[in-house]
Enzyme design. Structure first.
Site, PDB file in Angstrom:
ATOM      1  N   LYS A 121       0.869  -1.186   0.000  1.00 49.47           N
ATOM      2  CA  LYS A 121       0.000   0.000   0.000  1.00 49.47           C
ATOM      3  C   LYS A 121       0.898   1.226   0.000  1.00 49.47           C
ATOM      4  O   LYS A 121       2.024   1.189   0.511  1.00 49.47           O
ATOM      5  CB  LYS A 121      -0.880   0.006   1.254  1.00 49.47           C
ATOM      6  CG  LYS A 121      -2.042   0.962   1.176  1.00 49.47           C
ATOM      7  CD  LYS A 121      -3.072   0.480   0.174  1.00 49.47           C
ATOM      8  CE  LYS A 121      -4.485   0.609   0.624  1.00 49.47           C
ATOM      9  NZ  LYS A 121      -5.363  -0.329  -0.056  1.00 49.47           N
TER      10      LYS A 121
HETATM   11  N1  GLU Z   1      -7.030  -0.076  -3.369  1.00 47.07           N
HETATM   12  C1  GLU Z   1      -7.797  -1.244  -3.683  1.00 47.07           C
HETATM   13  C2  GLU Z   1      -7.865  -2.169  -2.491  1.00 47.07           C
HETATM   14  O1  GLU Z   1      -7.707  -1.751  -1.365  1.00 47.07           O
HETATM   15  C3  GLU Z   1      -7.330  -1.917  -4.965  1.00 47.07           C
HETATM   16  C4  GLU Z   1      -5.930  -2.427  -4.974  1.00 47.07           C
HETATM   17  C5  GLU Z   1      -5.446  -2.892  -6.340  1.00 47.07           C
HETATM   18  O2  GLU Z   1      -6.209  -2.939  -7.279  1.00 47.07           O
HETATM   19  O3  GLU Z   1      -4.248  -3.191  -6.424  1.00 47.07           O
HETATM   20  O4  GLU Z   1      -8.154  -3.330  -2.617  1.00 47.07           O
END
Ligand code: GLU
Length: 430
Positions: A121
């Site tokens: 993240k």
């Molecule tokens: N931000 C989204 C999540 O928390 C998508 C992450 C992604 O597609 O890599 O799942």
């Protein structure tokens, strides 16, 4: 400019004065599963400790000529099963603890979905609503330039999260590609014109509805006539609300950071019109066909399904006992604190856990990555069919095993995910 973040112990984290924070939620969920799997201390360390944490200084030239310093973070939690994968968040609340917790949640999410990614993240502590497009672009480019050495289609692949969107992904694609050569698979959630997948934008909301429908089907119920409350009307909340309304559910109330509204005369909100209003005004507040209500009361309304689709820790010891929904579909990441989880379980509220319920986004991100690597594009029907198939299969596995072992869906989902990552770690060797 880059540096490792200080690794804090749990005790230090708890002394930060928060009663509940995202870190406590993942720690608690991990510990419960680790105990039931009988993991050793060294196995727990192998799975828990983040692989790499980066904090970068981001000096950005503002439109008025001044230079403002932002902080950017990227945490790569675990890469045993594939390249690190996870969104980039732009929010004033971003900090290293939050990003670390969310990165770990991605590890379990990708493992549960059984897609070949690890978990990561990123985030920048900024308020995107107060930045111009030019400022946002310069901020994004600076961030990517500073962390690009740890990114890449086979290393770490960002995507949208709270406060970011396809345009931000387009800048990431351009910044990375201009230095490393054309690399559409370096980021997902791009505009379709730049190699984004059709269906990615609404994939998280679609996934929430798919998992909810499958859960209801187990009890012989359907979406039609369901009374739903949605907290958060950004990409995920508004997509879920629209898809639910399309299938006959009634969206009785919604809220965002500015306030909350319910439908008139006890009726559902016209979601299409509300979405148009929100696009124009930037908030659900002031919608002429809605009645204003207290934002805190939103979560406590009498309804069939409550969908938290905003930020972490919104269901906590202070409000869980007053929640009247029968089902909670976690569209946000980590919305329920451990105390709330226990209270809701005691009150027989079904919780559809985040790492399963909101995994539609990262699953379609995986489809986008596959399409980019093969230089092919799928049609929308294929995307929807593949997404549905994966989510339904995973839901059924989790639900079946949960009732077999007498566990909650969350406990089972975490156990399955942790076991998968552990196997990969051990097979790859120390
Ligand atoms: N931000 C989204 C999540 O928390 C998508 C992450 C992604 O597609 O890599 O799942």
């Amino acid at each position: 400019m880059t540096g490792m973040m200080k690794t804090e112990t749990l005790a230090e984290g708890q002394q930060m004065g928060h009663l509940a924070n995202p870190r406590e939620i993942v720690d608690y969920n991990f510990d419960v599963a680790a105990r039931s799997l009988g993991l050793s201390e060294s196995q727990k360390g192998l799975l828990k400790e983040p692989f790499r944490e980066i904090k970068v200084k981001l000096p950005v030239r503002m439109d008025d000529g001044t230079v403002r310093i932002f902080q950017g973070y990227r945490v790569q939690h675990n890469g045993a099963r594939g390249p690190f994968k996870g969104g980039i968040r732009y929010s004033p609340d971003v900090n290293e603890h939050e990003v670390r917790a969310l990165a770990e949640a991605m590890t379990w999410k990708t493992a549960l979905a059984n897609i070949p990614f690890g978990g990561a993240k990123g985030g920048v502590n900024c308020d995107p609503l107060r930045l111009s497009q030019g400022e946002l672009e310069r901020l994004t480019r600076k961030f990517i330039a500073n962390i690009r050495h740890v990114l890449g289609p086979m290393r770490d692949i960002p995507a949208p999260d709270m406060g970011t969107n396809p345009q931000v992904m387009a800048w990431i694609f351009d910044e990375y590609s201009s230095r490393q050569g054309y690399s559409p698979a370096c980021v997902t959630g791009k505009p379709v014109e730049l190699g984004g997948s059709v269906g990615r934008n609404r994939a998280t909301g679609r996934g929430v509805v798919t998992v909810l429908a499958e859960h209801l089907r187990e009890f012989g119920l359907a979406l039609d006539g369901l009374r739903v409350v949605v907290q958060g009307f950004g990409n995920v909340g508004s997509s879920a609300a629209q898809l639910l309304a399309d299938q006959g559910a009634e969206i009785i109330a919604v809220g965002d950071i500015f306030g909350a509204i319910r439908g008139q005369d006890g009726r559902g909100l016209p979601v299409q019109e509300l979405a148009a209003h929100t696009k124009r005004e930037g908030s659900v507040v002031g919608f002429p066909k809605g009645v204003p209500i207290d934002a805190e009361d939103l979560l406590l309304l009498d309804c069939d399904v409550l969908i938290p689709a905003a930020s972490e820790c919104v269901l906590h010891a202070g409000n869980a006992d007053r929640v009247r929904a029968k089902i909670i579909a976690e569209a946000a990441n980590l919305p329920t604190t451990p105390e709330a989880d226990e209270i809701l379980e005691r009150n027989r509220v079904s919780i559809l856990p985040d790492i399963l319920t909101n995994s539609g986004g990262v699953i379609v991100s995986y489809f986008e990555w596959v399409q980019n690597l093969q230089q092919k594009s799928w049609d929308e029907l294929t995307v929807r069919k593949e997404l549905r198939q994966r989510l339904v299969e995973t839901y059924r596995d989790v639900s079946h095993l949960a009732s077999h072992h007498g566990k909650t869906l969350r406990q089972m989902a975490y156990s399955m995910a942790i076991e998968r990552v552990l196997r990969a770690e051990e097979q790859r060797g120390a």
